[in-house]
Design a protein around this motif. Sequence first.
Motif, PDB file in Angstrom:
ATOM      1  N   THR A  23       0.499  -0.967  -0.150  1.00  0.00           N
ATOM      2  CA  THR A  23      -0.180   0.320   0.259  1.00  0.00           C
ATOM      3  C   THR A  23       0.888   0.856  -0.357  1.00  0.00           C
ATOM      4  OG1 THR A  23      -2.019  -0.935   1.901  1.00  0.00           O
ATOM      5  CG2 THR A  23      -1.746   0.869   1.094  1.00  0.00           C
ATOM      6  N   ALA A  24       2.142   1.007   0.882  1.00  0.00           N
ATOM      7  CA  ALA A  24       2.794   2.358   1.165  1.00  0.00           C
ATOM      8  C   ALA A  24       3.276   2.611  -0.609  1.00  0.00           C
ATOM      9  CB  ALA A  24       3.650   1.897   2.510  1.00  0.00           C
ATOM     10  N   LEU A  25       3.812   1.681  -1.021  1.00  0.00           N
ATOM     11  CA  LEU A  25       4.599   1.087  -2.161  1.00  0.00           C
ATOM     12  C   LEU A  25       3.646   1.990  -3.449  1.00  0.00           C
ATOM     13  CD1 LEU A  25       6.665  -1.822  -2.402  1.00  0.00           C
ATOM     14  CD2 LEU A  25       7.826   0.482  -2.716  1.00  0.00           C
ATOM     15  N   MET A  26       2.479   2.124  -3.378  1.00  0.00           N
ATOM     16  CA  MET A  26       1.368   2.365  -4.412  1.00  0.00           C
ATOM     17  C   MET A  26       1.111   3.494  -4.443  1.00  0.00           C
ATOM     18  SD  MET A  26       0.620   0.087  -6.803  1.00  0.00           S
ATOM     19  CE  MET A  26      -0.503   0.412  -7.692  1.00  0.00           C
ATOM     20  N   ASN A  27       1.181   3.747  -2.872  1.00  0.00           N
ATOM     21  CA  ASN A  27       0.874   5.603  -2.763  1.00  0.00           C
ATOM     22  C   ASN A  27       2.335   6.746  -3.371  1.00  0.00           C
ATOM     23  OD1 ASN A  27      -1.135   4.898  -2.002  1.00  0.00           O
ATOM     24  ND2 ASN A  27      -1.097   4.906   0.945  1.00  0.00           N
ATOM     25  N   ALA A  44       1.630   6.578  -6.892  1.00  0.00           N
ATOM     26  CA  ALA A  44       0.779   7.877  -7.232  1.00  0.00           C
ATOM     27  C   ALA A  44       1.155   9.508  -6.967  1.00  0.00           C
ATOM     28  CB  ALA A  44      -0.121   7.711  -6.062  1.00  0.00           C
ATOM     29  N   GLN A  45       1.732   9.294  -6.009  1.00  0.00           N
ATOM     30  CA  GLN A  45       2.649  10.549  -5.172  1.00  0.00           C
ATOM     31  C   GLN A  45       3.408  11.222  -6.499  1.00  0.00           C
ATOM     32  OE1 GLN A  45       4.337  10.031  -1.496  1.00  0.00           O
ATOM     33  NE2 GLN A  45       2.840  10.955  -0.282  1.00  0.00           N
ATOM     34  N   GLU A  46       4.440   9.948  -6.554  1.00  0.00           N
ATOM     35  CA  GLU A  46       5.281  10.730  -7.841  1.00  0.00           C
ATOM     36  C   GLU A  46       4.521  11.128  -9.476  1.00  0.00           C
ATOM     37  OE1 GLU A  46       8.939  10.866  -7.961  1.00  0.00           O
ATOM     38  OE2 GLU A  46       9.265   9.621  -6.009  1.00  0.00           O
ATOM     39  N   ALA A  47       3.511  10.076  -9.504  1.00  0.00           N
ATOM     40  CA  ALA A  47       2.792  10.403 -10.890  1.00  0.00           C
ATOM     41  C   ALA A  47       2.499  11.790 -10.823  1.00  0.00           C
ATOM     42  CB  ALA A  47       1.863   9.620 -11.527  1.00  0.00           C
ATOM     43  N   VAL A  48       1.791  12.039  -9.432  1.00  0.00           N
ATOM     44  CA  VAL A  48       1.286  13.645  -9.255  1.00  0.00           C
ATOM     45  C   VAL A  48       2.099  14.936  -9.490  1.00  0.00           C
ATOM     46  CG1 VAL A  48       0.374  15.269  -7.739  1.00  0.00           C
ATOM     47  CG2 VAL A  48      -0.995  12.840  -8.026  1.00  0.00           C
ATOM     48  N   ALA A  49       3.232  14.498  -8.823  1.00  0.00           N
ATOM     49  CA  ALA A  49       4.342  15.801  -8.850  1.00  0.00           C
ATOM     50  C   ALA A  49       5.162  15.660 -10.229  1.00  0.00           C
ATOM     51  CB  ALA A  49       5.919  14.585  -8.331  1.00  0.00           C
ATOM     52  N   LEU A  53      -6.251  -5.801  -3.169  1.00  0.00           N
ATOM     53  CA  LEU A  53      -5.539  -4.318  -2.522  1.00  0.00           C
ATOM     54  C   LEU A  53      -5.638  -3.580  -3.003  1.00  0.00           C
ATOM     55  CD1 LEU A  53      -3.454  -3.211  -0.841  1.00  0.00           C
ATOM     56  CD2 LEU A  53      -1.450  -4.313  -2.684  1.00  0.00           C
ATOM     57  N   TYR A  54      -5.701  -3.536  -4.957  1.00  0.00           N
ATOM     58  CA  TYR A  54      -6.696  -2.537  -5.309  1.00  0.00           C
ATOM     59  C   TYR A  54      -7.084  -1.322  -5.493  1.00  0.00           C
ATOM     60  CZ  TYR A  54      -0.890  -3.825  -7.285  1.00  0.00           C
ATOM     61  OH  TYR A  54       0.126  -4.175  -7.656  1.00  0.00           O
ATOM     62  N   ARG A  55      -8.104  -2.907  -5.373  1.00  0.00           N
ATOM     63  CA  ARG A  55      -9.310  -2.235  -5.130  1.00  0.00           C
ATOM     64  C   ARG A  55      -9.672  -1.588  -3.992  1.00  0.00           C
ATOM     65  NH1 ARG A  55     -12.516  -4.488  -9.916  1.00  0.00           N
ATOM     66  NH2 ARG A  55     -11.858  -5.461 -10.236  1.00  0.00           N
ATOM     67  N   HIS A  56      -9.172  -1.987  -3.004  1.00  0.00           N
ATOM     68  CA  HIS A  56      -9.297  -1.109  -1.754  1.00  0.00           C
ATOM     69  C   HIS A  56      -8.941   0.891  -1.852  1.00  0.00           C
ATOM     70  CE1 HIS A  56      -8.787  -0.537   2.983  1.00  0.00           C
ATOM     71  NE2 HIS A  56      -7.912  -0.123   2.148  1.00  0.00           N
ATOM     72  N   LEU A  57      -7.678   0.450  -3.249  1.00  0.00           N
ATOM     73  CA  LEU A  57      -6.842   1.820  -3.317  1.00  0.00           C
ATOM     74  C   LEU A  57      -7.647   2.277  -4.409  1.00  0.00           C
ATOM     75  CD1 LEU A  57      -3.254   0.115  -3.112  1.00  0.00           C
ATOM     76  CD2 LEU A  57      -4.007   1.544  -1.506  1.00  0.00           C
ATOM     77  N   GLY A  58      -8.506   1.836  -4.713  1.00  0.00           N
ATOM     78  CA  GLY A  58      -9.158   3.098  -5.568  1.00  0.00           C
ATOM     79  C   GLY A  58      -9.300   2.651  -7.071  1.00  0.00           C
ATOM     80  N   TYR A  59      -8.887   1.697  -7.222  1.00  0.00           N
ATOM     81  CA  TYR A  59      -8.337   0.894  -8.833  1.00  0.00           C
ATOM     82  C   TYR A  59      -9.765  -0.076  -8.844  1.00  0.00           C
ATOM     83  CZ  TYR A  59      -3.392   2.405  -8.127  1.00  0.00           C
ATOM     84  OH  TYR A  59      -2.629   4.016  -8.078  1.00  0.00           O
ATOM     85  N   GLU A  77      -7.431   3.647 -12.201  1.00  0.00           N
ATOM     86  CA  GLU A  77      -7.607   4.834 -11.428  1.00  0.00           C
ATOM     87  C   GLU A  77      -9.080   5.535 -12.490  1.00  0.00           C
ATOM     88  OE1 GLU A  77      -6.849   6.565  -7.963  1.00  0.00           O
ATOM     89  OE2 GLU A  77      -5.590   5.763  -7.908  1.00  0.00           O
ATOM     90  N   THR A  78      -9.314   5.943 -11.434  1.00  0.00           N
ATOM     91  CA  THR A  78     -10.522   6.570 -12.819  1.00  0.00           C
ATOM     92  C   THR A  78      -9.342   8.280 -12.618  1.00  0.00           C
ATOM     93  OG1 THR A  78     -11.575   7.363 -10.688  1.00  0.00           O
ATOM     94  CG2 THR A  78     -12.639   6.001 -12.379  1.00  0.00           C
ATOM     95  N   ALA A  79      -9.061   8.842 -11.376  1.00  0.00           N
ATOM     96  CA  ALA A  79      -8.711  10.080 -11.159  1.00  0.00           C
ATOM     97  C   ALA A  79      -8.021   9.573  -9.351  1.00  0.00           C
ATOM     98  CB  ALA A  79      -9.399  11.205 -11.693  1.00  0.00           C
ATOM     99  N   PHE A  80      -7.005  11.252  -9.967  1.00  0.00           N
ATOM    100  CA  PHE A  80      -6.279  11.650  -8.685  1.00  0.00           C
ATOM    101  C   PHE A  80      -7.321  12.337  -7.584  1.00  0.00           C
ATOM    102  CE2 PHE A  80      -1.862  10.055 -10.090  1.00  0.00           C
ATOM    103  CZ  PHE A  80      -1.986   9.272  -9.868  1.00  0.00           C
ATOM    104  N   ALA A  81      -7.226  11.883  -6.538  1.00  0.00           N
ATOM    105  CA  ALA A  81      -8.388  13.125  -5.423  1.00  0.00           C
ATOM    106  C   ALA A  81      -7.620  13.985  -5.154  1.00  0.00           C
ATOM    107  CB  ALA A  81      -8.657  11.886  -4.053  1.00  0.00           C
ATOM    108  N   GLY A  82      -6.429  14.088  -5.325  1.00  0.00           N
ATOM    109  CA  GLY A  82      -5.287  15.211  -5.513  1.00  0.00           C
ATOM    110  C   GLY A  82      -4.722  15.347  -4.153  1.00  0.00           C
ATOM    111  N   ASP A  83      -4.811  13.971  -2.917  1.00  0.00           N
ATOM    112  CA  ASP A  83      -4.467  14.503  -1.462  1.00  0.00           C
ATOM    113  C   ASP A  83      -3.874  12.946  -1.485  1.00  0.00           C
ATOM    114  OD1 ASP A  83      -7.071  13.408  -1.527  1.00  0.00           O
ATOM    115  OD2 ASP A  83      -6.906  13.885   0.810  1.00  0.00           O
ATOM    116  N   PHE A  84      -2.721  12.592  -1.804  1.00  0.00           N
ATOM    117  CA  PHE A  84      -1.677  11.462  -1.406  1.00  0.00           C
ATOM    118  C   PHE A  84      -1.010  11.637   0.023  1.00  0.00           C
ATOM    119  CE2 PHE A  84      -3.894  10.833  -5.282  1.00  0.00           C
ATOM    120  CZ  PHE A  84      -4.225   9.130  -5.211  1.00  0.00           C
ATOM    121  N   PRO A  85      -0.301  10.540   0.158  1.00  0.00           N
ATOM    122  CA  PRO A  85      -1.390   9.066   0.349  1.00  0.00           C
ATOM    123  C   PRO A  85      -2.408   9.196   1.095  1.00  0.00           C
ATOM    124  CG  PRO A  85       0.153   9.185   1.979  1.00  0.00           C
ATOM    125  CD  PRO A  85       0.269  10.691   1.755  1.00  0.00           C
ATOM    126  N   ARG A  86      -3.688   8.530   0.917  1.00  0.00           N
ATOM    127  CA  ARG A  86      -4.850   8.262   1.321  1.00  0.00           C
ATOM    128  C   ARG A  86      -4.695   7.742   2.550  1.00  0.00           C
ATOM    129  NH1 ARG A  86      -8.126   6.010  -3.635  1.00  0.00           N
ATOM    130  NH2 ARG A  86      -7.492   7.147  -5.302  1.00  0.00           N
TER     131      ARG A  86
END
Length: 160
Positions: A71-75, A78-83, A103-109, A151-160
């Motif tokens: 989960t931490a790696l996936m978050n 996501a932060q790297e992608a947003v950056a 796991l991925y569905r739990h993270l919003g995928y 994932e449809t789109a980032f919520a903007g605040d990571f990690p969740r």
Amino acid sequence: VNIRPLTDAERERVIAAGLGLARLPRSDGSFYLVAWDGDDPLGHAHLAIDDPPEVQDVEVLERHRGRGIATALMNAAAQEAVARGYDRLTVTVSTGKPEIEALYRHLGYADSGAPLRRVTGTVEIRTGPLEVLDKKNRAGEAPSHRRPLAETAFAGDFPR
């Protein structure tokens, strides 16, 4: 747990710990993120820089699973992608791995709706060519497929 991009000096330590780095070397800006506990690598995720970026090769050493490292790696991915200015991230999962999909569905995928694709042929990895058609398929059993999730789109605040 500290997560950071893999450096050249750390490659052999990660491999010696039992984590493969099949997607190295790459010259397209893609890189591995590695989870560390002090000097000990615990797991990694490869971030392929594409449009949208794709997380690949997520692996956590068995003795460290169930601690939130994936989960931490996936978050962190996501932060790297947003950056880098992206608003979405994709991941592709082999079928028959419900715990990974969970796991991925739990993270919003969510399932992207793309058709399953069969992965066959020879791919080039760090250690050389790899044939991707396994013995089960050669014996006429059900072929291995991969399910695209996005994932449809980032919520903007990571990690969740």
